[in-house]
Design a protein around this motif. Structure first.
Motif, short mmCIF file in Angstrom:
data_model
loop_
_atom_site.label_atom_id
_atom_site.label_comp_id
_atom_site.label_asym_id
_atom_site.label_seq_id
_atom_site.Cartn_x
_atom_site.Cartn_y
_atom_site.Cartn_z
N LYS A 1 70.70 56.52 71.69
CA LYS A 1 69.54 56.14 72.50
C LYS A 1 68.87 57.16 73.09
O LYS A 1 69.73 58.08 73.48
CB LYS A 1 69.87 54.93 73.41
CG LYS A 1 70.16 53.69 72.58
CD LYS A 1 70.56 52.70 73.71
CE LYS A 1 70.87 51.30 72.95
NZ LYS A 1 71.16 50.18 73.87
N GLU A 2 67.66 57.32 73.41
CA GLU A 2 67.32 58.45 74.28
C GLU A 2 67.69 58.81 75.43
O GLU A 2 68.08 60.04 75.84
CB GLU A 2 65.67 58.31 74.41
CG GLU A 2 64.73 59.63 74.90
CD GLU A 2 64.98 60.72 73.99
OE1 GLU A 2 65.01 61.92 74.56
OE2 GLU A 2 64.97 60.61 72.73
N LYS A 3 68.08 57.73 76.22
CA LYS A 3 68.64 58.15 77.58
C LYS A 3 69.82 58.54 77.27
O LYS A 3 70.43 59.50 78.28
CB LYS A 3 68.51 56.59 78.49
CG LYS A 3 67.14 56.39 79.01
CD LYS A 3 67.46 55.34 79.91
CE LYS A 3 65.87 55.07 80.73
NZ LYS A 3 65.97 54.07 81.79
N CYS A 4 70.69 58.09 76.37
CA CYS A 4 71.99 58.46 76.19
C CYS A 4 72.05 60.01 75.63
O CYS A 4 72.97 60.93 76.19
CB CYS A 4 72.95 57.84 75.21
SG CYS A 4 73.17 56.11 75.95
N VAL A 5 71.31 60.39 74.98
CA VAL A 5 71.01 61.77 74.31
C VAL A 5 70.65 62.54 75.36
O VAL A 5 71.11 63.67 75.43
CB VAL A 5 70.20 61.68 73.13
CG1 VAL A 5 69.64 63.08 72.70
CG2 VAL A 5 70.71 60.96 71.88
N MET A 6 69.79 62.23 76.44
CA MET A 6 69.26 63.12 77.46
C MET A 6 70.62 63.27 78.41
O MET A 6 70.82 64.68 78.75
CB MET A 6 68.18 62.34 78.15
CG MET A 6 67.60 62.97 79.23
SD MET A 6 66.18 62.36 80.01
CE MET A 6 66.43 60.56 80.31
N ALA A 7 71.25 62.30 78.69
CA ALA A 7 72.31 62.43 79.60
C ALA A 7 73.43 63.47 79.09
O ALA A 7 73.90 64.34 79.70
CB ALA A 7 72.80 61.16 79.82
N LYS A 8 73.67 63.48 77.67
CA LYS A 8 74.21 64.27 77.08
C LYS A 8 73.93 65.64 77.01
O LYS A 8 74.91 66.51 77.48
CB LYS A 8 74.78 63.73 75.59
CG LYS A 8 75.91 64.12 75.00
CD LYS A 8 76.17 63.32 73.62
CE LYS A 8 77.41 63.32 73.09
NZ LYS A 8 77.63 62.85 71.81
N PHE A 9 72.84 65.90 76.71
CA PHE A 9 72.24 67.21 76.66
C PHE A 9 72.40 67.82 77.90
O PHE A 9 72.48 69.09 78.09
CB PHE A 9 71.03 67.25 76.01
CG PHE A 9 70.77 67.08 74.53
CD1 PHE A 9 71.80 66.83 73.86
CD2 PHE A 9 69.61 67.10 73.87
CE1 PHE A 9 72.02 66.75 72.42
CE2 PHE A 9 69.60 66.97 72.48
CZ PHE A 9 70.79 66.76 71.57
N ILE A 10 72.08 67.30 79.04
CA ILE A 10 71.70 67.84 80.29
C ILE A 10 73.27 68.21 80.99
O ILE A 10 73.57 68.96 81.27
CB ILE A 10 71.06 66.82 81.37
CG1 ILE A 10 69.55 66.61 80.86
CG2 ILE A 10 71.02 67.34 82.79
CD1 ILE A 10 68.79 65.74 81.84
N SER A 11 74.37 67.30 80.47
CA SER A 11 75.46 67.49 80.81
C SER A 11 76.02 68.64 80.14
O SER A 11 76.85 69.65 80.85
CB SER A 11 76.33 66.28 80.15
OG SER A 11 76.18 65.26 81.19
N VAL A 12 75.65 69.03 78.81
CA VAL A 12 76.08 70.17 78.15
C VAL A 12 75.49 71.29 78.95
O VAL A 12 76.15 72.33 79.11
CB VAL A 12 75.63 70.06 76.76
CG1 VAL A 12 75.75 71.52 76.06
CG2 VAL A 12 76.49 69.00 76.01
N PHE A 13 74.24 71.25 79.30
CA PHE A 13 73.64 72.30 79.81
C PHE A 13 74.39 72.92 81.32
O PHE A 13 74.53 74.05 81.38
CB PHE A 13 72.06 71.98 79.93
CG PHE A 13 71.15 73.13 80.78
CD1 PHE A 13 70.77 74.18 80.15
CD2 PHE A 13 71.06 72.93 82.14
CE1 PHE A 13 69.92 75.07 80.53
CE2 PHE A 13 70.20 73.96 82.84
CZ PHE A 13 69.65 75.09 81.98
N LEU A 14 74.69 71.95 81.93
CA LEU A 14 75.40 72.14 83.25
C LEU A 14 76.68 72.72 83.17
O LEU A 14 77.05 73.61 83.82
CB LEU A 14 75.11 70.77 84.22
CG LEU A 14 73.80 70.54 84.67
CD1 LEU A 14 73.84 69.28 85.37
CD2 LEU A 14 73.13 71.42 85.58
N LEU A 15 77.27 72.05 82.31
CA LEU A 15 78.73 72.34 81.89
C LEU A 15 78.80 73.80 81.34
O LEU A 15 79.50 74.63 81.58
CB LEU A 15 79.51 71.53 81.16
CG LEU A 15 79.56 70.12 81.59
CD1 LEU A 15 80.33 69.26 80.53
CD2 LEU A 15 80.70 70.17 82.81
N GLU A 16 77.71 74.26 80.58
CA GLU A 16 77.97 75.54 79.94
C GLU A 16 77.31 76.49 81.21
O GLU A 16 77.95 77.67 81.36
CB GLU A 16 76.49 75.69 78.96
CG GLU A 16 76.61 77.00 78.22
CD GLU A 16 77.75 77.27 77.45
OE1 GLU A 16 77.36 78.28 76.97
OE2 GLU A 16 78.32 76.35 76.92
#
Length: 120
Positions: free
Chosen positions: A37-52
């Protein structure tokens, strides 16, 4: 886009992920890690960005977010960079997540104060 300079190093990785998911309006759990779902993907991608940005090892990021290997993680980084620049919903969710993380950092950095009444 607003530039944020906050010290993510004092916040544990899991707390960053939970905060981002909350900012995106999604609960962080195993089911939502699998959903597309779009919100789940968005949360996952933003998390990846911040953890990186936090310089978390890619293997750890993959384990926390349910990626099978680092190639999916690299793809997520490319996609989030584009979406943060071009999609309003991503920008808003990112800004909300950053503000929530900033509040958590401020809360962690507050000195512990206490008061007592002496019994005389």
């Amino acid at each position: 886009m607003t530039t944020y300079e906050i010290n993510l190093s004092i916040i544990p990785e899991l707390e960053i992920i939970e905060t981002v998911y909350l900012a995106c309006g999604v609960e962080y759990n195993e089911l939502n890690l699998l959903l597309r779902k779009e919100k789940c993907v968005m949360a996952k991608f933003i998390s990846v960005f911040l953890l990186e940005k936090k310089k978390t090892k890619r293997k750890v990021i993959c384990e926390l977010l349910g990626y099978k290997d680092h190639t999916t993680l690299i793809h997520a980084l490319k996609v989030i960079d584009f979406r943060l620049k071009n999609f309003h919903e991503y920008k808003v969710s990112f800004m909300v997540a950053m503000e929530m993380l900033e509040l958590r950092i401020m809360k962690k950095q507050q000195p512990i104060t206490y008061s007592y009444q002496s019994i005389s």
